[in-house]
Design a protein around this motif. Structure first.
Motif, PDB file in Angstrom:
ATOM      1  N   GLY A 142       8.564   5.483  -0.321  1.00  0.00           N
ATOM      2  CA  GLY A 142       7.228   4.887  -0.446  1.00  0.00           C
ATOM      3  C   GLY A 142       6.138   5.938  -0.366  1.00  0.00           C
ATOM      4  N   ALA A 143       6.311   6.921   0.515  1.00  0.00           N
ATOM      5  CA  ALA A 143       5.326   8.001   0.633  1.00  0.00           C
ATOM      6  C   ALA A 143       5.269   8.837  -0.643  1.00  0.00           C
ATOM      7  N   MET A 144       6.424   9.045  -1.286  1.00  0.00           N
ATOM      8  CA  MET A 144       6.433   9.773  -2.561  1.00  0.00           C
ATOM      9  C   MET A 144       5.627   9.014  -3.617  1.00  0.00           C
ATOM     10  N   LEU A 145       5.831   7.709  -3.677  1.00  0.00           N
ATOM     11  CA  LEU A 145       5.084   6.883  -4.633  1.00  0.00           C
ATOM     12  C   LEU A 145       3.597   6.886  -4.290  1.00  0.00           C
ATOM     13  N   PHE A 146       3.285   6.769  -3.005  1.00  0.00           N
ATOM     14  CA  PHE A 146       1.907   6.753  -2.542  1.00  0.00           C
ATOM     15  C   PHE A 146       1.185   8.051  -2.901  1.00  0.00           C
ATOM     16  N   ALA A 147       1.893   9.174  -2.795  1.00  0.00           N
ATOM     17  CA  ALA A 147       1.287  10.469  -3.122  1.00  0.00           C
ATOM     18  C   ALA A 147       0.881  10.531  -4.587  1.00  0.00           C
ATOM     19  N   GLU A 148       1.644   9.877  -5.434  1.00  0.00           N
ATOM     20  CA  GLU A 148       1.371   9.890  -6.865  1.00  0.00           C
ATOM     21  C   GLU A 148       0.381   8.798  -7.290  1.00  0.00           C
ATOM     22  N   SER A 172      -1.115   4.145  11.736  1.00  0.00           N
ATOM     23  CA  SER A 172      -0.401   4.727  10.592  1.00  0.00           C
ATOM     24  C   SER A 172      -0.174   3.648   9.531  1.00  0.00           C
ATOM     25  N   ARG A 173      -0.041   4.088   8.294  1.00  0.00           N
ATOM     26  CA  ARG A 173       0.172   3.162   7.178  1.00  0.00           C
ATOM     27  C   ARG A 173       1.663   2.867   7.005  1.00  0.00           C
ATOM     28  N   VAL A 174       1.989   1.679   6.541  1.00  0.00           N
ATOM     29  CA  VAL A 174       3.366   1.281   6.286  1.00  0.00           C
ATOM     30  C   VAL A 174       3.708   1.696   4.858  1.00  0.00           C
ATOM     31  N   MET A 175       4.305   2.869   4.708  1.00  0.00           N
ATOM     32  CA  MET A 175       4.568   3.435   3.389  1.00  0.00           C
ATOM     33  C   MET A 175       5.553   2.610   2.569  1.00  0.00           C
ATOM     34  N   THR A 176       6.457   1.893   3.220  1.00  0.00           N
ATOM     35  CA  THR A 176       7.390   1.041   2.487  1.00  0.00           C
ATOM     36  C   THR A 176       6.637  -0.009   1.670  1.00  0.00           C
ATOM     37  N   CYS A 177       5.443  -0.365   2.114  1.00  0.00           N
ATOM     38  CA  CYS A 177       4.654  -1.361   1.393  1.00  0.00           C
ATOM     39  C   CYS A 177       4.147  -0.850   0.047  1.00  0.00           C
ATOM     40  N   TRP A 190      12.297  -7.654   2.612  1.00  0.00           N
ATOM     41  CA  TRP A 190      11.355  -6.956   1.747  1.00  0.00           C
ATOM     42  C   TRP A 190      11.401  -7.565   0.355  1.00  0.00           C
ATOM     43  N   ARG A 191      10.237  -7.881  -0.206  1.00  0.00           N
ATOM     44  CA  ARG A 191      10.117  -8.421  -1.573  1.00  0.00           C
ATOM     45  C   ARG A 191       9.481  -7.331  -2.427  1.00  0.00           C
ATOM     46  N   ASP A 228      -3.918   0.605  -1.354  1.00  0.00           N
ATOM     47  CA  ASP A 228      -4.286   0.232   0.002  1.00  0.00           C
ATOM     48  C   ASP A 228      -3.056  -0.352   0.696  1.00  0.00           C
ATOM     49  N   LEU A 229      -2.719   0.172   1.862  1.00  0.00           N
ATOM     50  CA  LEU A 229      -1.528  -0.248   2.588  1.00  0.00           C
ATOM     51  C   LEU A 229      -1.892  -0.832   3.950  1.00  0.00           C
ATOM     52  N   PRO A 230      -1.087  -1.745   4.452  1.00  0.00           N
ATOM     53  CA  PRO A 230      -1.336  -2.266   5.797  1.00  0.00           C
ATOM     54  C   PRO A 230      -1.104  -1.186   6.848  1.00  0.00           C
ATOM     55  N   MET A 231      -1.762  -1.372   7.993  1.00  0.00           N
ATOM     56  CA  MET A 231      -1.645  -0.413   9.092  1.00  0.00           C
ATOM     57  C   MET A 231      -0.816  -0.991  10.227  1.00  0.00           C
ATOM     58  N   ARG A 232      -0.111  -0.092  10.886  1.00  0.00           N
ATOM     59  CA  ARG A 232       0.575  -0.452  12.131  1.00  0.00           C
ATOM     60  C   ARG A 232      -0.447  -0.430  13.263  1.00  0.00           C
TER      61      ARG A 232
END
Length: 186
Positions: free
Chosen positions: A129-135, A147-152, A170-171, A139-143
């Motif tokens: 998820g972090a790899m996808l987020f970097a590219e 910190s952000r939930v990168m799986t989202c 997970w959907r 907006d992601l939910p926070m814990r």
């Protein structure tokens, strides 16, 4: 002089941390322009500061986005990062994509990737998820810790659909599923 150096490419950004001119220095580049220049006491401190700066840049980009990414955008991202994906990442993506209604638990992800525990699957799916987020930041939910939930970046928790489910479900996001299928990386 030390030969220590760390570098990573994350979306449009390139981070470089190294010992130069008797000091630890880190630089973040974007489109040939220096965005951040950091000096700290150790290489690890420089690297942490660079990663924090990258995270802030990505959060700003995500906040500025008014709509969710398209399947075509995420397909291009999957093609760009395909060389970074492990066999486990691909196995989890394949299992998630092929799951009924694209709903899957971390335990099922772990089994698909041959990981010993669901926590290993959670860790690896978060890294993916972090790899996808970097590219392609969204907006992601926070814990609770901020910190952000990168799986989202890949999926959202779908237990609201059935609160009696024993395991977290997970959907896969529809544009991720469509883009993943179109990318041809699996």
């Amino acid at each position: 002089m030390s030969e220590e150096m760390k570098t990573i490419k994350a979306g449009p950004f390139t981070l470089v941390a190294r010992f130069i001119d008797n000091a630890y220095r880190g630089v973040m580049w974007a489109d040939g322009e220096m965005v951040v220049d950091i000096r700290r006491a150790t290489l690890d401190e420089v690297w942490r500061a660079l990663c924090d700066a990258l995270y802030e840049q990505q959060i700003s980009l995500a906040a500025a986005r008014l709509d969710e990414p398209t399947a075509a955008e995420i397909a291009k991202v999957f093609v760009r990062i395909a060389h970074q994906l492990t066999a486990g990442h691909k196995a989890m993506l394949r299992a998630h994509l092929n799951a009924s209604d694209q709903r899957i638990t971390a335990t099922q992800l772990a089994k698909a990737a041959d990981y010993a525990t669901y926590s290993a699957a959670n860790l690896q799916y978060g890294i993916l998820g972090a790899m996808l987020f970097a590219e392609l930041p969204i907006d992601l939910p926070m814990r609770k810790d901020g910190s952000r939930v990168m799986t989202c970046t890949i999926a959202w928790g779908d237990n609201a659909r059935n609160p009696d489910e024993e395991h977290w479900v997970w959907r896969m996001r529809p544009y991720v599923a469509e883009g993943l299928a179109a990318s041809g990386i699996l």
